[in-house]
Write an enzyme that holds these catalytic residues in place. Structure first.
Site, short mmCIF file in Angstrom:
data_model
loop_
_atom_site.label_atom_id
_atom_site.label_comp_id
_atom_site.label_asym_id
_atom_site.label_seq_id
_atom_site.Cartn_x
_atom_site.Cartn_y
_atom_site.Cartn_z
N GLU A 74 0.82 -1.24 -0.01
CA GLU A 74 0.04 -0.04 0.07
C GLU A 74 0.95 1.29 0.21
O GLU A 74 0.33 2.47 0.33
CB GLU A 74 -1.05 -0.03 1.13
CG GLU A 74 -2.15 -1.19 1.13
CD GLU A 74 -2.99 -1.35 2.16
OE1 GLU A 74 -2.65 -0.69 3.25
OE2 GLU A 74 -3.95 -1.75 2.18
N GLU B 239 -6.55 -7.05 -1.73
CA GLU B 239 -6.81 -7.13 -0.51
C GLU B 239 -8.56 -7.08 -0.21
O GLU B 239 -9.08 -5.99 -0.35
CB GLU B 239 -6.33 -6.45 0.58
CG GLU B 239 -4.80 -6.59 0.56
CD GLU B 239 -4.12 -5.76 1.78
OE1 GLU B 239 -5.01 -5.25 2.54
OE2 GLU B 239 -3.06 -5.68 1.91
#
Length: 870
Positions: free
Chosen positions: A471, A537
């Site tokens: 991320e 995710e």
């Protein structure tokens, strides 16, 4: 140039994995030069576990309680409070190794020490300066220091990370754990409590290696498979490219041949190496005719060619590396329809169905057998990719070997996370975003470690993607070096993604982080709500059954069930449930009836587990190549005793999540959309399937059958096809107390090739009928068909109620303890009236020598034990 392959095996490598001793450095007054001499007494030293950490040794020496049980972890001193000296230790190992003759060499290899160390052998310090870096391998030529009598002693002082971080409850604690080049989760995360020693120790393998004058280092294999291939039939040629560094440790030049053979055909190159030199040798490209290709799980075989790369000088093998070569080529392209990257293997587009992986064991207790079992579970889920999350490590070669074997592509994050490395404002963090954005402190060490680890794993065909971080990208100078220099030079055939939810892989049209949602969702969300087109995710719950809870939770806490308050939407949890990161099932479990106790709670949780993960993968599959090119579940495994995001628990006991995924991820799969009632077939294979029969039936709670439709069906390759809606009939049938929907695909031989049984709530959204189902009448027979292989057949009589949601477990014949790990071809199975189903169970007979028994319980079947016919 052609050359004969010498069959003499000169190289010997063995692991130093037993007989180690350790002692706290503060309690040792002598230096490494003295400690590493064999006459230095170690009588007061304790047994050490190597590979392992200080905490592992303390646990094995019964000095600390099991940190994975209950609240035991709170009893173990945390390094942030004790100071680094508390976990700074000497490790020592005596071993036999004779001094080599002639120009033969002996090397010491340490594959991983956390975090810094000095290394001594027989009174001599081997490293010129303090070695730093958890992921930087060490290799020492110890030829001149080997004892003449063959009795040697190794001594290593291991220091913890320079900055250990405050485990204050944040993601990675206060974030400063990321100042080092190491693991970030050790300061705690939302799925794990802190690892008290921050995994200080000699955590990876230590080996002694013997070679001739010339040693092979870091071989590199590239396979080029042009065009669009099919798994079956004759193949056009593939190209094999091989290179390696070869090091001459002798004081004189050496002339020899670097050579290998694949499929019986030799490839060789003659070279002359200067004294004390290293040279990179590129062998000529080899054309492999009619190659046997390596495919991801679900698409074809995972063929691996055994290859011996040798350096031969003077008619003898000086060194040899054994490599298993998977012939495949991975490419990517932008899919304009989905607005995301598409992964191709051997020219064929692969719909990515993946699972996020943290690490096999939070205390780094890695074994080949555990790696094999965990990756095999992912194969059994019908997944084709594992993403290794960036807050952990570049996975070990043994992990990649298992992924090669079972056909799991690997999306490998590099070290870093948005949580620690400054993507967000976070009051739990010690330093501001601009400062955290520069982590780690030592950029040169980071890059040196990446170079080393890329060389370690780049030959595995399963490795598909490198990713700059979780991320977030690494700091700009690191990113530029990785993207523009290191990866093009060392591993230029793989996809490099700047960060895990980058818009270069998935257009972030929705805002947010580019991933999620997390937690329980209404099933229709997975089908009808468009999320990120390559979602790295997205996930839900994962509590195991009662047997799983018993392994890590005290009885009193186990019965203190979570209480969900629908008025304020909050869940009250017991401290142990909370400590083990329970994520709420909220009011969903209550739809099956308010749980009476932990056994009832966990049994009902399995229904939710199965439904959530089947629905997740079906929903994404329903839009493959339309909305999506891939989805990766957060997450599929836990490296400790957490109560969220896992298809099997830390002890390798699968729960219903695994089998919901196994069902929903089936390559050729019939399914229904719970929102609009549409029946669909997902064909995630390279073949069209024709002349099938689609069958849809409804069953009530007593087992009475109502036919909805039976029609011929066909579906083209790599697509999803809509057939008809059953919403009207199903709503009417389920109105009073719910119903079962049964969908089947049947081939022309009337063999069921895909079956799905859904349980549908009543008009109030409750599963009222399930709560008063008639007792199952299923009959069960178990027989051993081969050593380590059991076949269990469940037969439900005609006119009986559906035998619903039956869990099979292999158990000890005496005592009934569940055996682990065990692999089931299916589980949590439902058997229709008049139907038989056979489940194949496989297990390791070396671990369990006596014939076990089978335990069976179902939603409407009391637990029973079935003896196995031999």
């Amino acid at each position: 140039m052609a050359g004969s392959i010498n069959t003499v095996f000169a190289q010997t490598e063995y692991e130093l994995n037993s007989g180690w001793k350790l002692k706290k450095a503060a309690d040792v007054s002598s230096n490494g030069s003295l400690i590493s001499k064999t006459d230095f007494a170690l009588t007061s030293w304790e047994n050490a576990t190597v590979p392992g950490t200080v905490l592992t040794s303390q646990l094995n020496n019964k000095q600390v309680p099991d940190p994975f049980y209950g609240l035991n972890n709170e009893q173990i001193p945390d390094i942030y409070k004790t100071g680094r000296d508390y976990y700074t230790y000497w490790f020592s190992k005596d071993f036999k190794e004779a001094a080599p003759a002639g120009t033969n060499q002996v090397y010491l290899n340490l594959r991983g020490v956390n975090y810094s160390c000095d290394v001594f052998l027989n009174g001599h310090k081997l490293n010129a300066k303090l070695h730093k870096g958890m992921f930087l391998r060490q290799r020492y030529n110890i030829t001149q220091w080997i004892a003449k009598d063959g009795n040697n002693r190794l001594a290593v002082i291991v220091y913890p990370p320079d900055v250990v971080g405050n485990a204050n409850g944040g993601q990675g604690g206060d974030g400063t754990i990321a100042k080092g080049v190491g693991l970030q989760y050790t300061a705690g995360w939302d799925w794990i409590q802190p690892i008290r020693d921050r995994n200080t120790g000699i955590w990876d393998k230590v080996t002694i290696e013997r070679t001739g004058a010339v040693a092979i280092k870091d071989p590199h294999v590239i396979t080029l498979v042009k065009g669009v291939r099919n798994p079956e039939g004759p193949q056009q040629p593939a190209i094999i490219q091989m290179s390696a560094d070869v090091e001459n440790a002798a004081d004189v030049p050496v002339t020899g041949t670097l050579q290998y053979s694949i499929d019986g055909k030799p490839v060789a190159k003659k070279v002359t190496l200067k004294a004390k030199s290293i040279q990179t040798v590129q062998l000529d490209d080899y054309t492999l005719n009619n190659p046997k290709l390596w495919w991801p799980n679900g698409y074809g075989e995972q063929y691996l060619y055994p290859v011996k790369l040798q350096f031969v000088a003077g008619g003898k093998v000086s060194d040899q590396e054994e490599i298993k070569v998977g012939v495949r080529q991975i490419t990517t392209q932008w899919n304009d329809k989905t607005e995301s990257k598409q992964v191709n293997v051997n020219g064929q587009k692969i719909f990515i169905k993946g699972g996020n992986w943290i690490i096999s064991d939070a205390m780094l207790r890695f074994t080949d057998k555990r790696y094999d079992a965990e990756v095999r579970f992912h194969r059994d889920m019908n997944l084709n990719l594992i993403r290794v999350w960036g807050g952990a490590l570049i996975e070990r070669p043994e992990f990649y070997e298992a992924c090669d074997k079972y056909g799991l592509l690997v999306f490998q994050d590099l070290w870093g996370s948005g949580d620690c490395n400054g993507r967000w404002v976070d009051p739990m963090k010690l330093e501001d975003q601009w400062t955290r954005r520069k982590y780690p402190d030592d950029h040169s060490l980071y890059l040196e470690s990446i170079i080393d680890q890329v060389k370690m794993v780049r030959n595995y065909p399963s490795l598909a993607m490198w990713c700059g971080g979780n991320e977030i990208t690494p700091p700009e100078d690191i990113l530029i070096a990785l993207r523009d220099k290191i990866m093009p030079r060392l591993d230029n055939t793989r996809w490099f993604i700047e960060y895990s939810n980058s818009e270069t892989m998935s257009r972030n049209v929705l805002g947010g982080n580019g991933d999620g949602p997390y937690g329980i969702q209404p099933l229709s969300v997975f089908w009808d709500f468009k999320t990120f087109p390559f979602n790295s995710e997205v996930g839900s719950v994962g509590v195991g059954d009662i047997e799983s809870l018993k392994r890590f939770m005290p009885a009193a806490n186990m019965e203190a069930l979570p209480e969900f308050d629908e008025a304020n939407g909050k869940t009250k949890t017991d401290p142990v449930w909370d400590y083990h990161k329970y994520i709420g099932y909220d009011a969903v479990i209550n739809k099956y009836g308010k749980p009476k106790d932990a056994t009832d709670f966990t049994a009902k949780a399995q229904l939710v587990n199965y439904d959530q993960y089947r629905g997740l993968m079906e929903g994404f599959s329903s839009h493959m190549w339309d909305w999506y090119t891939g989805v990766i579940i957060w997450k599929t495994q836990n490296p400790w005793t957490s109560m969220r995001g896992q298809m099997y628990d830390y002890y390798l006991d699968p729960n219903a999540c695994l089998y919901g995924l196994h069902n929903g991820s089936q390559p050729l799969h019939i399914m229904y959309n719970p929102g609009d009632g549409m029946v669909m077939v997902a064909n995630n294979t390279f073949k069209a399937h024709t002349n099938m029969m689609l069958v849809a039936k409804i069953f009530n709670m007593a087992g009475k059958e109502t036919m909805i439709t039976q029609v011929f069906s066909d579906v083209t390759e790599t697509t999803t096809k809509r057939y008809l809606s059953v919403k009207k009939q199903l709503d009417e049938a389920a109105k009073e107390e719910g119903a079962f929907l049964m969908l089947q695909l049947v081939d022309h031989d009337k063999k069921v090739i895909s079956e799905n049984v859904y349980w549908v709530a009543d008009e109030k959204g409750m599963y009222s009928g399930l709560q008063k189902m008639p007792a199952s009448q299923v009959k069960t027979v178990a027989k051993q068909t081969a050593p380590g292989k059991i076949e269990v057949t469940l037969t439900n009589p005609e006119n009986a109620p559906l035998a619903f949601f039956n869990r099979l477990s292999l158990v000890e014949a005496q005592g009934g303890k569940r055996l682990l790990p065990v692999f089931y071809s299916d589980n949590y199975v439902s058997v229709l009236p008049g139907q038989s189903k056979t489940v194949t169970i496989t297990y390791d007979t070396a671990q369990y020598k006596t014939l076990p028994a089978v335990s069976l319980y179902g939603w409407n079947l009391k637990e029973q034990t079935i003896q196995i016919a031999n």
